[in-house]
Write an enzyme that holds these catalytic residues in place. Structure first.
Site, PDB file in Angstrom:
ATOM      1  CB  SER A 298      -5.295  -1.037  -0.594  1.00 36.49           C
ATOM      2  OG  SER A 298      -5.087   0.120   0.185  1.00 36.49           O
TER       3      SER A 298
ATOM      4  CE  LYS B 185      -8.447  -7.785   5.907  1.00 38.26           C
ATOM      5  NZ  LYS B 185      -6.913  -7.291   5.567  1.00 38.26           N
TER       6      LYS B 185
ATOM      7  CD  GLU C 128      -2.686  -1.106   2.298  1.00 39.23           C
ATOM      8  OE1 GLU C 128      -3.778  -0.324   2.486  1.00 39.23           O
ATOM      9  OE2 GLU C 128      -2.485  -1.991   3.282  1.00 39.23           O
TER      10      GLU C 128
ATOM     11  CB  SER D 295     -10.164   8.828   2.259  1.00 33.80           C
ATOM     12  OG  SER D 295      -9.017   8.648   1.494  1.00 33.80           O
TER      13      SER D 295
ATOM     14  CB  VAL E 234      -9.541 -16.071  -1.031  1.00 35.10           C
ATOM     15  CG1 VAL E 234      -8.244 -16.670  -0.359  1.00 35.10           C
ATOM     16  CG2 VAL E 234     -10.486 -17.203  -1.070  1.00 35.10           C
TER      17      VAL E 234
END
Length: 359
Positions: A186, A133, A21, A327, A179
């Protein structure tokens, strides 16, 4: 800290970095450079190349903006190379505008804690949990927060027996599934998989970005986001009005990297989202609960799904979300009555009032 009442507060904007990113981080920095109040703050841009070199570029926001067909880069040529922040001169507060691993994941936060430098955003643990995550979902579930079913694929499991992983996904989840690399953002390396035939290829694609992979059950529902801002002087966190990501499914299968940053037609962002008042309030409540569950500070963007029957499920939290003027984080606060320039100032002030170390 400042050594004279007449000296402006010096803010180091750290951006770029070693993650995938990198370019989005540079674009975020460009937005902050243009918006920050130069009457109040002395701005010190500090870029990190993809190879981890630190450089001092000029205060030229245009150099790092997203432009059609090109992504910005921090290279050694953009400024003088330095060994780190110690060579940048006195700094009062750091705004670490890094996205992804090697920045958003607690690494630079640990460096700044060791240096005793105040900084914007979440601390070491919250940054690490927010980046991973798999652990994020565990923390959410441990606090009783609603999440969709998922399967974690660890490196050794996939390398030893891909078929066993595929069987586990098939037993626990319904298609379609998404997945994802466990520690990326991002939408890098994310694939929607509609049946079993594409699963192995999608896992291999995610492993390009991270050896640990998350497989999530697809949720039928609207993609809703909410911006959270820390409270002053120990007050409770504040939640913005929710916003919505609306994807044109004729052009994009989901809100992928191209839809987010490169295409003006694949998706749009609406703030505020058109939601029933009770559902909007539930989104705001869950966003604050997610923020507090991981121990976040400063800012976060919380992403949710709202199902057709009005149920709200948490998807993830981003402790350093995209932060350009367009954003979603900034747009939601703008819609809530806090303009971008004031939002930048508020985040810096939150960082200055917070001590480093255990708190």
């Amino acid at each position: 800290m400042t050594d004279s009442p007449s000296r402006k507060v010096r803010v180091a904007l750290v951006f770029g970095g070693r993650s995938g990113e990198h370019s989005i981080s540079a674009a975020t920095a460009a937005g902050v450079m243009k918006a920050i109040d130069r009457e109040k703050y002395d701005v010190l841009p500090v870029g990190i190349t993809r190879d981890g070199e630190w450089v001092l570029p000029s205060v030229d926001a245009a150099r790092f903006e997203l432009t059609a067909g090109a992504l910005p880069e921090v290279t050694p040529e953009v400024g003088r190379e330095i060994a780190g922040l110690a060579e940048a001169g006195p700094v009062d507060v750091v705004f670490p505008l890094l996205h992804g691993p090697y920045g958003e994941d607690g690494t630079i936060q640990g460096l700044l804690e060791l240096a005793g430098l105040p900084y914007v955003g979440a601390g070491v643990l919250a940054s690490a949990v927010g980046m991973d995550k798999a652990y994020m979902k565990l923390v959410f579930a441990g606090h009783g927060l609603p999440v969709a079913p998922y399967v974690v694929v660890k490196p050794r499991e996939w390398e030893e027996s891909p078929s066993a992983v595929v069987d586990r996904v098939q037993a626990r989840l319904r298609f379609p599934v998404f997945v994802k690399p466990a520690r990326a953002g991002s939408s890098l390396g994310v694939t929607r998989v509609d049946d079993l035939t594409g699963l192995s290829e999608a896992i291999e694609e995610a492993r390009v970005h991270d050896p640990k992979v998350l497989v999530e059950q697809g949720v039928e529902g609207r993609e809703i986001e909410c911006a959270v801002l820390g409270g002053r002087a120990g007050a409770a966190p504040r939640a913005s009005v929710p916003g919505e990501i609306v994807v044109d499914h004729d052009q994009a299968g989901f809100y992928d990297f191209e839809s987010k940053y490169l295409s003006a037609t694949h998706a749009r962002t609406d703030a505020p989202a058109d939601l029933p008042e009770a559902v909007a309030e539930r989104v705001r409540e869950l966003a604050v609960e997610a923020f507090e569950a991981i121990g976040a500070e400063g800012l976060s963007r919380v992403d949710c799904f709202v199902t057709p029957d009005g149920e709200v499920l948490l998807n993830e939290i981003n402790t350093m979300p995209g932060f350009t003027p367009i954003s979603m984080y900034s747009k939601m606060w703008e819609a809530s009555g806090l303009p971008y320039t004031e939002l930048v100032d508020e985040l810096i002030q939150l960082a200055l009032e917070r001590p480093t170390g255990l708190r």
